[in-house]
Scaffold this active site. Structure first.
Site, PDB file in Angstrom:
ATOM      1  N   GLY A 130       0.804  -1.214   0.000  1.00 45.51           N
ATOM      2  CA  GLY A 130       0.000   0.000   0.000  1.00 45.51           C
ATOM      3  C   GLY A 130       0.835   1.261   0.000  1.00 45.51           C
ATOM      4  O   GLY A 130       0.392   2.318  -0.433  1.00 45.51           O
TER       5      GLY A 130
ATOM      6  N   GLU B 277       1.591   1.845  -3.536  1.00 44.17           N
ATOM      7  CA  GLU B 277       0.325   2.215  -4.178  1.00 44.17           C
ATOM      8  C   GLU B 277      -0.056   3.657  -3.868  1.00 44.17           C
ATOM      9  O   GLU B 277      -0.569   4.383  -4.714  1.00 44.17           O
ATOM     10  CB  GLU B 277      -0.783   1.252  -3.751  1.00 44.17           C
ATOM     11  CG  GLU B 277      -0.570  -0.141  -4.327  1.00 44.17           C
ATOM     12  CD  GLU B 277      -1.570  -1.148  -3.805  1.00 44.17           C
ATOM     13  OE1 GLU B 277      -1.652  -1.306  -2.554  1.00 44.17           O
ATOM     14  OE2 GLU B 277      -2.245  -1.794  -4.615  1.00 44.17           O
TER      15      GLU B 277
ATOM     16  N   GLU C 155       2.603  -8.167  -1.712  1.00 44.01           N
ATOM     17  CA  GLU C 155       1.363  -8.750  -1.202  1.00 44.01           C
ATOM     18  C   GLU C 155       1.234 -10.247  -1.481  1.00 44.01           C
ATOM     19  O   GLU C 155       0.643 -10.978  -0.699  1.00 44.01           O
ATOM     20  CB  GLU C 155       0.153  -8.015  -1.786  1.00 44.01           C
ATOM     21  CG  GLU C 155      -0.060  -6.612  -1.265  1.00 44.01           C
ATOM     22  CD  GLU C 155       0.717  -5.561  -2.053  1.00 44.01           C
ATOM     23  OE1 GLU C 155       1.689  -5.909  -2.745  1.00 44.01           O
ATOM     24  OE2 GLU C 155       0.347  -4.383  -1.948  1.00 44.01           O
TER      25      GLU C 155
HETATM   26  N1  T1G Z   1       1.664  -4.077   9.027  1.00 43.83           N
HETATM   27  C1  T1G Z   1       1.758  -4.239  10.369  1.00 43.83           C
HETATM   28  N2  T1G Z   1       2.922  -4.451  11.029  1.00 43.83           N
HETATM   29  C2  T1G Z   1       4.040  -4.505  10.281  1.00 43.83           C
HETATM   30  C3  T1G Z   1       4.021  -4.342   8.885  1.00 43.83           C
HETATM   31  C4  T1G Z   1       2.760  -4.126   8.256  1.00 43.83           C
HETATM   32  N3  T1G Z   1       2.644  -3.930   6.948  1.00 43.83           N
HETATM   33  N4  T1G Z   1       5.296  -4.455   8.436  1.00 43.83           N
HETATM   34  C5  T1G Z   1       6.062  -4.657   9.520  1.00 43.83           C
HETATM   35  N5  T1G Z   1       5.324  -4.691  10.623  1.00 43.83           N
HETATM   36  C6  T1G Z   1       5.799  -4.852  11.991  1.00 43.83           C
HETATM   37  C7  T1G Z   1       6.488  -6.187  12.213  1.00 43.83           C
HETATM   38  O1  T1G Z   1       5.546  -7.174  12.542  1.00 43.83           O
HETATM   39  C8  T1G Z   1       7.422  -5.868  13.358  1.00 43.83           C
HETATM   40  O2  T1G Z   1       6.639  -5.846  14.545  1.00 43.83           O
HETATM   41  C9  T1G Z   1       7.827  -4.431  13.071  1.00 43.83           C
HETATM   42  O3  T1G Z   1       6.817  -3.890  12.212  1.00 43.83           O
HETATM   43  C10 T1G Z   1       9.173  -4.345  12.351  1.00 43.83           C
HETATM   44  O4  T1G Z   1       9.066  -5.179  11.200  1.00 43.83           O
HETATM   45  C11 T1G Z   1      -3.522  -2.694   0.307  1.00 43.83           C
HETATM   46  C12 T1G Z   1      -2.993  -5.187   1.123  1.00 43.83           C
HETATM   47  C13 T1G Z   1       9.114  -3.157   6.045  1.00 43.83           C
HETATM   48  C14 T1G Z   1      10.909  -4.664   5.139  1.00 43.83           C
HETATM   49  O5  T1G Z   1       4.129  -6.958   3.169  1.00 43.83           O
HETATM   50  O6  T1G Z   1       8.478  -6.504   4.761  1.00 43.83           O
HETATM   51  O7  T1G Z   1      -0.150  -3.243   1.741  1.00 43.83           O
HETATM   52  O8  T1G Z   1       7.855  -7.667  15.809  1.00 43.83           O
HETATM   53  O9  T1G Z   1      10.787  -6.825  11.999  1.00 43.83           O
HETATM   54  O10 T1G Z   1      13.199  -6.363   9.395  1.00 43.83           O
HETATM   55  O11 T1G Z   1      -2.233  -3.549  -1.444  1.00 43.83           O
HETATM   56  O12 T1G Z   1       8.615  -5.238   8.001  1.00 43.83           O
HETATM   57  O13 T1G Z   1       8.461  -5.256  16.166  1.00 43.83           O
HETATM   58  O14 T1G Z   1       6.243  -6.132  16.958  1.00 43.83           O
HETATM   59  O15 T1G Z   1       9.919  -6.867   9.613  1.00 43.83           O
HETATM   60  O16 T1G Z   1      13.263  -3.804   9.406  1.00 43.83           O
HETATM   61  C15 T1G Z   1       2.306  -5.122   2.265  1.00 43.83           C
HETATM   62  C16 T1G Z   1       5.776  -6.127   5.337  1.00 43.83           C
HETATM   63  C17 T1G Z   1       1.220  -5.195   3.283  1.00 43.83           C
HETATM   64  C18 T1G Z   1       5.635  -5.343   4.031  1.00 43.83           C
HETATM   65  C19 T1G Z   1      10.958  -3.894   7.513  1.00 43.83           C
HETATM   66  N6  T1G Z   1       3.555  -4.809   2.900  1.00 43.83           N
HETATM   67  N7  T1G Z   1       6.888  -5.663   6.144  1.00 43.83           N
HETATM   68  O17 T1G Z   1      11.688  -5.036   7.905  1.00 43.83           O
HETATM   69  O18 T1G Z   1      11.379  -4.959  10.428  1.00 43.83           O
HETATM   70  S1  T1G Z   1      -0.335  -5.640   2.606  1.00 43.83           S
HETATM   71  C20 T1G Z   1       4.376  -5.784   3.331  1.00 43.83           C
HETATM   72  C21 T1G Z   1       8.182  -5.946   5.796  1.00 43.83           C
HETATM   73  C22 T1G Z   1      -0.731  -4.269   1.641  1.00 43.83           C
HETATM   74  C23 T1G Z   1      -2.163  -3.224  -0.041  1.00 43.83           C
HETATM   75  C24 T1G Z   1      -1.796  -4.480   0.634  1.00 43.83           C
HETATM   76  C25 T1G Z   1       9.233  -5.517   6.779  1.00 43.83           C
HETATM   77  C26 T1G Z   1      10.032  -4.294   6.337  1.00 43.83           C
HETATM   78  P1  T1G Z   1       7.340  -6.258  15.964  1.00 43.83           P
HETATM   79  P2  T1G Z   1      10.315  -6.086  10.792  1.00 43.83           P
HETATM   80  P3  T1G Z   1      12.498  -5.050   9.295  1.00 43.83           P
END
Ligand code: T1G
Length: 691
Positions: A102, A105, A125
Site C-alpha cells: 500500500g 500504491e 502482497e
Molecule cells: N503491518 C503491520 N505491522 C508490520 C508491517 C505491516 N505492513 N510491516 C512490519 N510490521 C511490523 C512487524 O511485525 C514488526 O513488529 C515491526 O513492524 C518491524 O518489522 C492494500 C494489502 C518493512 C521490510 O508486506 O516486509 O499493503 O515484531 O521486523 O526487518 O495492497 O517489516 O516489532 O512487533 O519486519 O526492518 C504489504 C511487510 C502489506 C511489508 C521492515 N507490505 N513488512 O523489515 O522490520 S499488505 C508488506 C516488511 C498491503 C495493499 C496491501 C518488513 C520491512 P514487531 P520487521 P524489518
C-alpha cells in the site's frame, strides 16, 4: 493535525509527513488524518504542490496487516489514492527505506515519485497470499509496462531506486537530502506549464504489450504457484489492466483481493509473517546484544564451509579453522568454487565474489580464534569430539565470546558442561546447504545467557536467516518431528503403497517432494549410519543401502535416475524387494489411498509438535510452523503443521490418531494431551497458558 500526520509549508510547497513507527503502516489512525490533510491542501491556494513523506526509517511499508480480517474503517487506502488523483496540483512521494504494498500504491497515486538512492520499492502482497488491493495491479503496468509489472507483482520482490528510475517507476533519485531536493522538484513541477497526468490516465506503456507473450509469461509463473491462489490472481489482475478500461480493471482487482483476504491461504501466510518475527524474540527486557565483529568456524567441510559462506554473505569477517593445511585448502577451494558457480549463474558479480572471499582467513591453530566474538563448531557429529573441541575453545576464546555448536541432535547441555562458561554456549543448527537454507534453530541450553540468545537471533536476521529459538531434546524441533513424520513410511510400503504413491500424496498436499524422493536427494546412507549408531533397523532401507543404493548420488535409491537426471523413475526392483519383505512378514498388500498416507504421516507430525510444546522445547505453536515452513518445505498456504491442524480439524486428527493407535498398537499415534486440549479449545494451550 494528528500525532501520525503533520503538514508544513515550505515556500509554497506543502509537506505532509506520516509518522507511525516502526514502518509507517497505513493504519486507520494514519489514513483518516492523511485524507483530511489532502482534502484541505487540495483547496489551499497557499499550497502550489504537495509532497508526501515519512518520518523514521522508511516510507510507508504497506497497509497495516494486523487490520486484515477486521471491519474496514473508512477512509480506505483506495479512497485516499482516488482523492490524490483529483488534485490539480503536483503531488510527489518522497521515498526512503522501503515503499512496499500500500505504500507504493499511495506513491502511485501521486503524479511523481522521488527516491533516496538506497530505497527499495515493491508490491510483496503475494507473499501474504494477497494481491495489491490499492490499485497497484492497474497503475504499476502503466508506468513500467505489463511484463515488468507482472514480474514484480507475482514475485513480490522489491527493486532498487536505480532500477525503479530506469523502468519509469521513479522520476528522480537523490543521493542525499531527499526531502529538500523533493521540495525543490515539487516547486519546479508547479512552475511548469505542462499538464499534470495522473498515472491512471497514462496508457502508453500498456499499448506496447504483446498479449500472447504476456500470457506465455503468466503461464510459466503459474506452474510455480504450486497450489497457491495469489500468484494466479496477481497475473489475472495485471492482464485485466491490459485488456479492460481502468475502472473495470480496478473493480476486478478489488473482487480478487476480497476473495483472497478472506481465504485460508492468506490467513496462513499472514500467520507466518508475524510468527517469523515472534520466533526470534527472546524474553527479557532490553537485552544488550554483544558486538559480533568476527566469526570463527571450526571445520571446513560441507556444513562448516556453508556456514562460513552464510556469514561472509552477510559481510562478516570469518576465520576458518581446520585440523590440517590440506583440509583447510580443500574447504577454501570449495567455497571459491561455490561462489564461482553463482557468478556463472549471474546471481553474483565477480566484484562481490572477491569482496566475500577477502573476508575469509584460514588457520590450523586454535589460538587464531582468540579475536572471534562468535565461534561455531561444525565438526564430526560425535559427543566426544565436540567436548574436546569445546574444551579447547574454553582455553582460547576471549571472555564474552559466544561458543556455538552446529550439532543437529546432540545434547547441548552436555557440550556446555565441557566449558567453564556454559552461559556463553548455545546451539546454532543450520540446515544444509547452510549458505542457502533459511532456517536456523538456535538451541537454548539450560545455562545459556539470554543476551547470548538475543545476540545470535539478531545476527541471524543480519545474515538473512529465519531464526527459531528451541530447547534441548534429541533432534530439537525439526528433526524430532521429521522422525515422527517418517515413522510409518516402511509400514506403508510393506502394507501395499509404493514410494511413488506416498511421494505423490505429499506433492499433492503441496510439499516440494515426498519423503522417499527427499531421502534419495539427501542420501540414504546418512539415515543408515544414524540407525546403526542408535541400534535401529529399517528392513527395506537397510537392504537398499546394503545393495549400495544410496539415492541420486549412486543413480539408484528408492527410485532409479537416468543419465545424471534428478527425475525419479519408479524401479520394479525396489517394488519387488518391498513385496518380498512384506511376504517375509506375512503381510498381504492392499491399496492405500492418499488420505491414509496423510493420516499416518502428517497427523503424527502434528502430534509430535504438540508434545514438543508440552515439554517447552518450543515456546509457541507458531514457532513450530516457522521451523517447518522454512526448514522442510511445509506449504506456506497451509501455514505450518500447527496452523494446518486448525484448518484440518483437530478433533478429526485426534479421532484418526486413536483409530491408528488401536489398529497398529504403535505409540506414535497416542494423541498428546495438548492436542486433545487444542481440539476442545481451539488454542494451543501449554501448561503455562494459551498460545
Ligand atoms: N503491518 C503491520 N505491522 C508490520 C508491517 C505491516 N505492513 N510491516 C512490519 N510490521 C511490523 C512487524 O511485525 C514488526 O513488529 C515491526 O513492524 C518491524 O518489522 C492494500 C494489502 C518493512 C521490510 O508486506 O516486509 O499493503 O515484531 O521486523 O526487518 O495492497 O517489516 O516489532 O512487533 O519486519 O526492518 C504489504 C511487510 C502489506 C511489508 C521492515 N507490505 N513488512 O523489515 O522490520 S499488505 C508488506 C516488511 C498491503 C495493499 C496491501 C518488513 C520491512 P514487531 P520487521 P524489518
Amino acid at each position: 493535525m494528528s500525532n501520525f500526520v503533520s503538514v508544513a509549508n515550505e515556500n509554497g510547497v506543502a509537506v505532509v509527513t506520516i509518522d507511525n513507527p516502526p514502518v509507517n503502516a497505513l493504519s486507520f489512525n494514519v489514513r483518516k488524518p492523511l485524507y483530511e490533510a489532502l482534502i484541505a491542501l487540495r483547496d489551499d491556494p497557499a499550497a502550489k504542490a504537495i509532497v508526501i513523506a515519512c518520518a523514521g526509517r522508511t516510507f510507508v511499508a504497506g497497509a497495516d496487516i494486523t487490520e486484515f480480517g477486521k471491519p474496514v474503517e473508512q477512509p480506505e487506502l483506495r479512497a485516499i489514492i482516488a482523492l490524490l488523483e483529483t488534485i490539480a496540483k503536483p503531488t510527489i512521494a518522497a521515498i526512503h527505506g522501503t515503499a512496499l504494498g500500500g505504500g507504493l500504491e499511495l506513491a502511485l497515486g501521486c503524479h511523481f515519485r522521488n527516491a533516496d538512492r538506497g530505497a527499495r520499492l515493491g508490491l510483496p502482497e503475494v507473499k501474504l497470499g494477497l494481491l495489491p488491493g490499492g490499485g497497484g495491479t492497474v497503475r504499476l503496468p502503466r508506468l513500467v509496462g505489463a511484463k515488468k509489472a507482472l514480474d514484480m507483482i507475482v514475485s513480490g520482490t522489491p527493486i532498487s531506486a536505480g532500477e525503479a528510475e530506469a523502468v519509469g517507476l521513479v522520476d528522480a533519485v537523490f543521493d542525499d537530502d531527499l526531502l529538500a531536493q523533493t521540495v525543490r522538484f515539487a516547486s519546479e513541477m508547479a512552475d511548469r506549464s505542462e499538464p499534470l497526468v495522473p498515472v491512471r490516465d497514462r496508457n502508453g506503456r500498456l499499448a506496447e504489450t504483446d498479449l500472447a507473450f504476456f500470457d506465455a509469461q503468466a503461464a510459466g509463473l503459474a506452474k510455480k504457484a504450486r497450489g497457491l491462489d495469489a500468484p494466479l490472481a496477481c497475473a489475472e489482475a495485471v492482464r485485466n489492466a491490459i485488456t479492460l478500461p481502468f475502472d473495470e480493471a480496478l473493480a476486478a482487482e478489488r473482487q480478487l483481493f476480497v476473495k483472497l483476504v478472506s481465504g485460508d491461504q492468506s490467513r496462513a501466510q499472514r500467520h507466518l509473517f508475524f510468527a517469523e518475527r515472534e520466533a526470534a524474540k527472546v524474553p527479557g527486557k532490553d537485552l544488550q546484544k554483544r558486538r559480533i565483529a568476527r566469526v570463527g568456524i571450526i571445520g571446513a567441510g560441507t556444513m562448516g564451509g556453508g556456514i562460513a559462506m552464510a556469514f561472509a554473505n552477510g559481510g562478516l569477517p570469518v576465520t576458518l579453522l581446520e585440523t590440517s593445511a590440506e583440509a583447510l585448502q580443500r574447504g577454501l577451494a570449495t567455497i571459491e568454487k561455490n561462489y564461482a558457480v553463482s557468478v556463472g549463474r549471474g546471481s553474483l558479480s565477480e566484484e562481490a565474489k572477491q569482496q566475500r572471499l577477502d573476508l575469509f582467513s584460514g588457520s590450523t591453530d586454535y589460538a587464531d580464534l582468540g579475536d572471534c566474538d562468535l565461534i561455531i563448531e561444525a565438526v564430526f557429529e560425535d559427543m566426544a569430539v565436540k567436548k574436546e573441541v569445546f574444551g579447547r575453545l574454553d582455553a582460547v576464546a576471549k571472555p564474552g565470546a559466544i561458543l556455538a555448536t552446529n550439532t543437529s541432535y546432540l545434547d547441548v547441555n552436555a557440550i556446555a558442561a565441557s566449558t567453564a562458561r556454559p552461559q556463553d554456549v548455545l546451539g546454532m543448527h543450520f540446515f544444509s546447504p547452510a549458505n542457502v537454507m533459511k532456517l536456523l534453530e538456535i538451541v537454548r541450553a539450560e545455562k545459556t545467557a539470554p543476551d547470548a540468545l538475543a545476540t545470535v537471533a539478531d545476527l541471524a536476521r543480519r545474515i538473512g536467516k529465519v531464526a527459531v529459538i528451541v530447547g534441548v531434546c534429541h533432534g530439537f524441533v525439526g528433526n524430532r518431528m521429521l522422525a515422527a513424520r517418517g515413522a510409518e513410511n516402511e509400514f506403508l510400503l510393506l502394507e501395499g503403497a509404493t514410494p511413488g504413491q506416498v511421494d505423490k500424496a505429499f506433492t499433492d498436499f503441496g510439499w516440494p517432494m515426498g519423503p522417499f524422493q527427499m531421502g534419495d536427494l539427501a542420501g540414504l546412507d546418512i539415515g543408515w549410519r544414524n540407525r546403526k549408531a542408535l541400534g535401529q533397523t529399517a528392513a527395506i532401507a537397510d537392504t537398499l543401502c546394503e545393495q549400495g543404493r544410496f539415492g541420486q548420488k549412486t543413480g539408484r535409491g528408492w527410485y532409479r535416475y537416468g543419465g545424471g537426471s534428478r527425475e525419479p523413475i519408479g524401479d520394479p526392483d525396489v517394488e519387488a524387494l518391498i513385496r518380498a519383505k512384506a511376504a517375509e512378514q506375512g503381510i498381504t498388500p492392499r491399496a492405500i489411498g492418499a488420505e491414509e498416507i496423510v493420516e499416518r504421516t502428517l497427523y503424527p507430525l502434528v502430534n509430535e509438535g504438540a508434545k514438543i510444546l508440552e515439554e517447552g522445547i518450543a515456546a509457541r505453536a507458531s514457532d513450530i510452523d516457522v521451523v517447518w515452513v522454512n526448514g522442510y518445505g511445509f506449504p506456506v498456504g497451509k501455514g505450518g503443521p500447527m496452523f494446518w491442524a486448525g484448518l484440518e480439524g483437530a478433533a478429526e486428527i485426534v479421532e484418526r490418531l486413536e483409530h491408528w493407535r488401536a489398529k497398529t498398537g504403535r505409540a506414535i499415534f497416542e494423541p498428546a494431551p495438548v492436542l486433545r486440549r487444542f481440539a476442545q479449545t481451539g488454542t494451543w494451550e501449554v501448561a503455562g497458558g494459551a498460545q
